[in-house]
Design a protein around this motif. Structure first.
Motif, short mmCIF file in Angstrom:
data_model
loop_
_atom_site.label_atom_id
_atom_site.label_comp_id
_atom_site.label_asym_id
_atom_site.label_seq_id
_atom_site.Cartn_x
_atom_site.Cartn_y
_atom_site.Cartn_z
N GLU A 174 0.88 -1.42 0.06
CA GLU A 174 0.02 -0.03 0.28
C GLU A 174 0.92 1.10 -0.01
O GLU A 174 1.92 1.37 0.67
CB GLU A 174 -0.91 0.00 1.28
N GLU A 200 -3.82 6.28 3.43
CA GLU A 200 -3.53 5.27 2.28
C GLU A 200 -4.09 5.77 1.10
O GLU A 200 -5.51 5.83 1.04
CB GLU A 200 -3.97 3.77 2.71
N ASN A 203 -3.63 0.79 -3.28
CA ASN A 203 -3.36 -0.51 -2.97
C ASN A 203 -3.00 -1.35 -3.93
O ASN A 203 -3.79 -1.56 -4.94
CB ASN A 203 -4.54 -1.16 -2.05
MG MG Z 1 -6.01 -1.11 1.33
#
Ligand code: MG
Ligand code: ATP
Ligand code: MG
Ligand code: MG
Length: 470
Positions: A174, A200, A203
């Motif tokens: 990530e 984040e 991913n």
């Molecule tokens: Mg994720």
């Protein structure tokens, strides 16, 4: 500074120029998977391509996928209004390789896109890898030149993806953006990681194994790539904002809501405007894809979203249907990228207005009851299940609406009391049922009605039905 629409096309064009087929978003109701409540990741429409059941005329694809996470395993409903980075509806940008390129090229494409096309500074970026994935660690060193301390090894399932108990699976990596130390939060893997400082944004899933049974895992002959980047989150970063709700699209929705309600988006009212803007999007997109408010399954999740928005409109002083009036602003923002929204405008508008009208009839009385019943409660106390059930049963308050209404005061709902009250009501109904004299038919009737009610709570409780996510 790029707007959301430009960022979406920059992403798709980048992968198109790198040989990927641009594939349209699939609908929010997954046609290939009845166990999944809503499409909640870009890979959902390609599930059978990854397993090899379905063939496509291309081996690399890119999409901007409509996603809803408001039920089941990925339920972000309660976060909305209170974190800077969660929506119930969002767009997931993705690139996919079906047995074509793998880890090295996936990392290299991702790095090129975010640092060259998007121009993000390397010092603000850090990544995670699965603790056993030395390969990914080394590619990040080699391709991105990231220092070792900014490639964090994570041992939890957050960094290992699987499609279900069996089937394709593999480690993930990530990419996080550091919004700076003026915001609370710690890097991934640290105790403060739930804060909003390190967000984040992307991913990358490396599907390299096939889980055959609980203890047998084999290497896939042709490993695949599945990635997902949150458009709203990357837009925030690119627009120099820390918060998704401060990006161009949300600013315009929120300012329309401010004008309509005549209440500024400040203090306690800020969350309400955010909830309205977010829930308007998810409701509109769900209705456009054929979901209508109802008392079960998908329709009940939609109803919960709509009623939660309506309660927040009420908090801002609305006493008649208002949310449908914001629809033209949303269509103006997103109708070009999603023509389905424009085509369904009349249906969405009418559905919003009807549901608001219906709920208005009981909303005030329900809120008065809730105020009275909770007047003496303090932080840490629970509202009795009997009241929560009465709100649900008589006033049409979904359970999470009651929970949301008490959240600011730190009050919970006694859930087992709620379930008990529901069970008692069913028993009473059974006892008082004068009956038709046909015992067999009655038994069937009660069994059916109980099954039906059970499905209403799918949205809260179904975990196993949603294994198919990033
Ligand atoms: Mg994720
Ligand atoms: P988080 O840990 O922040 O909840 P996630 O790990 O659950 O995110 P993924 O399942 O990996 O998210 O989805 C891929 C990407 O989609 C994420 O990196 C993020 O950018 C975006 N995303 C996920 N959930 C949301 C959401 N509720 N609202 C907006 N964007 C989201
Ligand atoms: Mg999440
Ligand atoms: Mg995560």
């Amino acid at each position: 500074m790029s707007g959301v629409n430009d960022i979406r096309s920059t992403f798709l064009d980048f992968f198109k120029n790198n040989g990927h087929e641009v594939v349209p978003s699939s609908p929010l109701v997954p046609h290939n998977d009845p166990t999944l409540m809503f499409t909640n990741a870009g890979m959902v429409q390609f599930k059978n391509v990854f397993t090899g059941i379905e063939q496509r005329p291309y081996s690399m694809a890119t999409t901007s996928q409509k996603c809803v996470r408001a039920g089941g395993k990925h339920n972000d409903l309660d976060n909305v209004g209170y974190t800077a980075r969660h929506h119930t509806f969002f767009e997931m940008l993705g690139n996919f390789s079906f047995g074509d390129y793998f880890k090295e090229q996936a990392i290299s494409l991702a790095w090129e896109l975010i640092t060259k096309e998007f121009g993000l500074p390397k010092e603000k970026l850090l990544v995670t890898v699965f603790h056993e994935d030395e390969e990914a660690f080394n590619f990040w060193r080699k391709i991105a030149g990231l220092p070792e301390e900014r490639i964090i090894r994570i041992a939890t399932s957050d960094n290992f993806w699987s499609m279900g108990d069996t089937g394709p699976c593999g480690p993930c990596s990530e990419i996080f953006y550091d919004h700076g130390d003026h915001i609370w939060g710690g890097p991934p893997g640290s105790p403060e990681e739930d804060g909003d400082r390190f967000v984040e944004i992307w991913n990358l899933v490396f599907m390299q194994y096939e889980q055959i049974s609980a203890d047998l895992r084999e290497d896939l002959p042709r490993p695949s790539i599945d990635t997902g980047m949150g458009l709203e989150r990357v837009a925030a970063v690119l627009q120099g904002k820390h918060d998704n709700y401060d990006t161009d699209l949300f600013r315009r929705l929120i300012s329309a809501s401010v004008d309509l309600m005549g209440v500024k988006a400040e203090g306690e009212q800020r969350a309400s405007h955010r909830v309205i803007a977010d829930h308007l999007r998810s409701s509109a997109f769900l209705i456009a894809d054929g979901v209508l408010p109802s008392n079960e399954g998908r329709g009940y999740v939609l109803r919960r979203i709509m009623r939660r928005a309506m309660r927040h409109a009420e908090l801002l002083g609305a006493r008649e249907p208002v949310i449908y009036k914001l629809l033209p602003v949303l269509i103006n923002e997103m109708g070009r990228a999603y023509p389905v929204l424009t085509r369904a405008e009349a249906l969405i508008s009418e559905t919003l207005k009807l549901e608001e009208g219906r709920f208005r009839k009981t909303l005030d009385r329900g809120l008065t009851l809730l105020d009275t019943a909770s007047a003496d409660l303090k932080e840490g106390d629970s509202l009795d299940g009997e009241t929560a059930f009465k709100l649900y049963d008589t006033y049409g308050f979904p359970l999470d609406l009651t929970q949301d209404a008490l959240r600011n005061r730190g009050i919970h709902v006694d859930l087992s009391g709620f379930q008990d009250a529901m069970r008692r009501q069913k028993e009473e109904a059974r006892a008082h049922w004068a009956g038709s004299g046909d015992k067999a038919a009655e038994k069937v009737w009660f069994e059916l009605s109980e099954q039906h009610e059970a499905t209403e709570f799918l949205g809260y409780e179904t975990e196993k039905a949603e294994a198919v996510t990033l």
